[in-house]
Design a protein around this motif. Structure first.
Motif, PDB file in Angstrom:
ATOM      1  N   TRP A  37      80.202   3.154 133.702  1.00  0.00           N
ATOM      2  CA  TRP A  37      79.293   2.189 133.090  1.00  0.00           C
ATOM      3  C   TRP A  37      79.902   0.807 133.194  1.00  0.00           C
ATOM      4  N   ASP A  38      79.147  -0.130 133.745  1.00  0.00           N
ATOM      5  CA  ASP A  38      79.552  -1.527 133.841  1.00  0.00           C
ATOM      6  C   ASP A  38      78.812  -2.278 132.742  1.00  0.00           C
ATOM      7  N   GLY A  39      79.471  -2.396 131.595  1.00  0.00           N
ATOM      8  CA  GLY A  39      78.848  -3.006 130.425  1.00  0.00           C
ATOM      9  C   GLY A  39      78.360  -4.429 130.626  1.00  0.00           C
ATOM     10  N   PRO A  40      79.200  -5.317 131.195  1.00  0.00           N
ATOM     11  CA  PRO A  40      78.755  -6.704 131.350  1.00  0.00           C
ATOM     12  C   PRO A  40      77.478  -6.854 132.178  1.00  0.00           C
ATOM     13  N   ARG A  41      77.319  -6.016 133.201  1.00  0.00           N
ATOM     14  CA  ARG A  41      76.119  -6.101 134.041  1.00  0.00           C
ATOM     15  C   ARG A  41      75.024  -5.153 133.567  1.00  0.00           C
ATOM     16  N   GLY A  42      75.348  -4.246 132.648  1.00  0.00           N
ATOM     17  CA  GLY A  42      74.365  -3.302 132.147  1.00  0.00           C
ATOM     18  C   GLY A  42      73.911  -2.309 133.200  1.00  0.00           C
ATOM     19  N   LEU A  43      74.843  -1.890 134.055  1.00  0.00           N
ATOM     20  CA  LEU A  43      74.511  -0.977 135.148  1.00  0.00           C
ATOM     21  C   LEU A  43      75.422   0.242 135.162  1.00  0.00           C
ATOM     22  N   HIS A  44      74.895   1.343 135.633  1.00  0.00           N
ATOM     23  CA  HIS A  44      75.690   2.526 135.926  1.00  0.00           C
ATOM     24  C   HIS A  44      76.133   2.380 137.372  1.00  0.00           C
ATOM     25  N   VAL A  45      77.379   2.734 137.652  1.00  0.00           N
ATOM     26  CA  VAL A  45      77.943   2.593 138.987  1.00  0.00           C
ATOM     27  C   VAL A  45      78.500   3.938 139.431  1.00  0.00           C
ATOM     28  N   ALA A  46      78.116   4.370 140.620  1.00  0.00           N
ATOM     29  CA  ALA A  46      78.668   5.591 141.211  1.00  0.00           C
ATOM     30  C   ALA A  46      79.404   5.181 142.481  1.00  0.00           C
ATOM     31  N   GLN A  47      80.617   5.711 142.668  1.00  0.00           N
ATOM     32  CA  GLN A  47      81.382   5.387 143.869  1.00  0.00           C
ATOM     33  C   GLN A  47      82.085   6.633 144.373  1.00  0.00           C
ATOM     34  N   CYS A  48      81.964   6.856 145.667  1.00  0.00           N
ATOM     35  CA  CYS A  48      82.616   7.997 146.302  1.00  0.00           C
ATOM     36  C   CYS A  48      84.082   7.652 146.544  1.00  0.00           C
ATOM     37  N   GLY A  49      84.968   8.556 146.160  1.00  0.00           N
ATOM     38  CA  GLY A  49      86.402   8.339 146.358  1.00  0.00           C
ATOM     39  C   GLY A  49      86.857   8.603 147.768  1.00  0.00           C
ATOM     40  N   ARG A  50      86.011   9.183 148.588  1.00  0.00           N
ATOM     41  CA  ARG A  50      86.402   9.521 149.957  1.00  0.00           C
ATOM     42  C   ARG A  50      85.947   8.464 150.957  1.00  0.00           C
ATOM     43  N   CYS A  51      84.681   8.068 150.903  1.00  0.00           N
ATOM     44  CA  CYS A  51      84.165   7.119 151.903  1.00  0.00           C
ATOM     45  C   CYS A  51      83.899   5.742 151.308  1.00  0.00           C
ATOM     46  N   THR A  52      84.114   5.573 150.026  1.00  0.00           N
ATOM     47  CA  THR A  52      83.946   4.326 149.270  1.00  0.00           C
ATOM     48  C   THR A  52      82.501   3.851 149.177  1.00  0.00           C
ATOM     49  N   ASP A  53      81.535   4.670 149.560  1.00  0.00           N
ATOM     50  CA  ASP A  53      80.129   4.319 149.398  1.00  0.00           C
ATOM     51  C   ASP A  53      79.836   4.213 147.913  1.00  0.00           C
ATOM     52  N   SER A  54      78.923   3.345 147.530  1.00  0.00           N
ATOM     53  CA  SER A  54      78.617   3.191 146.111  1.00  0.00           C
ATOM     54  C   SER A  54      77.136   2.942 145.901  1.00  0.00           C
ATOM     55  N   PHE A  55      76.721   3.099 144.650  1.00  0.00           N
ATOM     56  CA  PHE A  55      75.325   2.922 144.269  1.00  0.00           C
ATOM     57  C   PHE A  55      75.301   2.449 142.829  1.00  0.00           C
ATOM     58  N   THR A  56      74.440   1.486 142.519  1.00  0.00           N
ATOM     59  CA  THR A  56      74.299   1.002 141.149  1.00  0.00           C
ATOM     60  C   THR A  56      72.839   1.112 140.717  1.00  0.00           C
ATOM     61  N   SER A  57      72.650   1.339 139.431  1.00  0.00           N
ATOM     62  CA  SER A  57      71.299   1.420 138.882  1.00  0.00           C
ATOM     63  C   SER A  57      71.372   1.267 137.372  1.00  0.00           C
ATOM     64  N   TRP A  66      71.936  10.363 142.883  1.00  0.00           N
ATOM     65  CA  TRP A  66      72.690   9.869 144.029  1.00  0.00           C
ATOM     66  C   TRP A  66      74.045  10.566 144.111  1.00  0.00           C
ATOM     67  N   ALA A  67      74.718  10.683 142.978  1.00  0.00           N
ATOM     68  CA  ALA A  67      76.038  11.325 142.959  1.00  0.00           C
ATOM     69  C   ALA A  67      75.952  12.784 143.396  1.00  0.00           C
ATOM     70  N   ASP A  68      74.905  13.481 142.967  1.00  0.00           N
ATOM     71  CA  ASP A  68      74.757  14.897 143.302  1.00  0.00           C
ATOM     72  C   ASP A  68      74.375  15.124 144.762  1.00  0.00           C
ATOM     73  N   THR A  69      73.690  14.171 145.373  1.00  0.00           N
ATOM     74  CA  THR A  69      73.207  14.367 146.747  1.00  0.00           C
ATOM     75  C   THR A  69      73.989  13.568 147.784  1.00  0.00           C
TER      76      THR A  69
END
Length: 89
Positions: A37-57, A66-69
């Motif tokens: 959780w990114d409190g200042p931006r009010g967003l949930h952040v998902a990041q892959c530890g292997r390929c560094t791909d990320s997604f925010t919402s 996104w994390a599951d798929t």
């Protein structure tokens, strides 16, 4: 610098149909996708530890989906592993 903090993630009740996944289908260890959780931006952040791909919402269900798929870009993950391990020339 934004300080992220882990947030509780809903856990699926199980695989649809209740059938187990054959061990031949399960890939070797892949670092999990971190969901924070990114409190200042009010967003949930998902990041892959292997390929560094990320997604925010702002919607937790979107992040969990996104994390599951998520599937890593195999070539990028291999290149990042090579560089991080110090084996790259």
């Amino acid at each position: 610098m934004i300080a992220l903090r882990p947030r509780p993630r809903s856990v699926p009740s199980g695989r649809p149909g209740g059938r187990p996944v054959p061990s031949s289908v399960v890939p070797p260890f892949v670092p999990p996708v971190r969901v924070e959780w990114d409190g200042p931006r009010g967003l949930h952040v998902a990041q892959c530890g292997r390929c560094t791909d990320s997604f925010t919402s702002s919607r937790p269900a979107e992040i969990d989906e996104w994390a599951d798929t998520h599937r890593c870009d195999v070539e990028l993950a291999a290149l990042l592993d090579l560089v991080a391990s110090g084996r790259a020339a």
